[in-house]
Design a protein around this motif. Structure first.
Motif: not given
Length: 254
Positions: A112-126, A193-203, A210-213
């Protein structure tokens, strides 16, 4: 809990956890500037996710509570709980396929003419990761809360000329406040306390608690420092829970 409290006063000598009574872990952790930035980032992201998920779930919860028959309501509630039959980690991996470069969503945006960049490692993915975890829980809690609203009060308000939004504001929301508040609270607790999304979607690019831990433990087996962070997280969650429950069940008008 007792083990965590005791461990927070232990020390690490030659990469070995040694029983001790030292304030070094507390002094070190509380003096870290990025600890507090991680704390506020985790708290803010979790609270925002909880509010957004609750707003997204409310129309469906309202429809299941007031617009469909009880038999169909049970069917839809069962569908809402169906994601719990699969592993949360598997669902996060599948989201990587949807959000990654060349994935389903970027390709749709590109068409639809928008950016097709990856959405990973973003607040949206998180946020999508948090929603994947919390949305079914919030949906069920909201539906149960709305289902217990007294229909006679709603009918009386309509007969007196109240508009639908007035009925929602003055009858439905106050009556369902405990359940709706618990839905937001559960979404917050699970996201905080969620770790999985912060790691695999937020990168791991967003330094949450949780990342600090994990970073503290990997950096020289610093279990006492990790115990301090864990105790701080528990204290914050407990305080937030007490305040939320007190507000949810306070008497109307007080």
């Amino acid at each position: 809990m007792l083990l965590l409290i005791a461990m927070s006063f232990w020390s690490v000598q030659n990469y070995r956890l040694t029983p001790d009574f030292s304030l070094s872990a507390w002094t070190y952790v509380l003096s870290l500037d990025f600890l507090w930035s991680s704390f506020w980032r985790s708290y803010g992201l979790s609270l925002l996710s909880a509010v957004l998920v609750s707003l997204l779930a409310f129309p469906a919860s309202y429809a299941m509570a007031f617009l469909i028959s009880p038999a169909r309501r049970l069917t839809f509630l069962g569908l809402a709980l169906a994601p719990f039959f699969t592993s949360y980690l598997v669902r996060i991996y599948s989201l990587q396929v949807f959000l990654g470069e060349g994935g389903v969503l970027p390709q749709m945006f590109h068409s639809v003419g928008l950016s097709g960049a990856s959405l990973l490692n973003s607040y949206t993915a998180l946020f999508l990761g948090h929603a994947t975890l919390t949305l079914p829980v919030v949906l069920v809690l909201q539906t149960l809360a709305l289902g217990n609203v007294d229909r006679t009060e709603m009918s009386a308000a309509v007969n007196l000329g109240a508009r639908p939004l007035q009925v929602l504001r003055h009858i439905i929301l106050p009556a369902a406040r405990p359940g709706l508040t618990l839905g937001v609270l559960f979404a917050f607790l699970l996201s905080y306390a969620e770790f999985v999304s912060a790691t695999y979607l937020g990168g791991g690019v967003f330094q949450t608690l949780p990342i600090l831990l994990t970073d503290l433990i990997r950096g020289g087996q610093q279990w006492p420092r990790a115990a301090v962070v864990s105790l701080l997280m528990m204290a914050v969650l407990l305080l937030t829970s007490l305040v939320s429950v007190a507000w949810a069940y306070r008497q109307k008008g007080n």
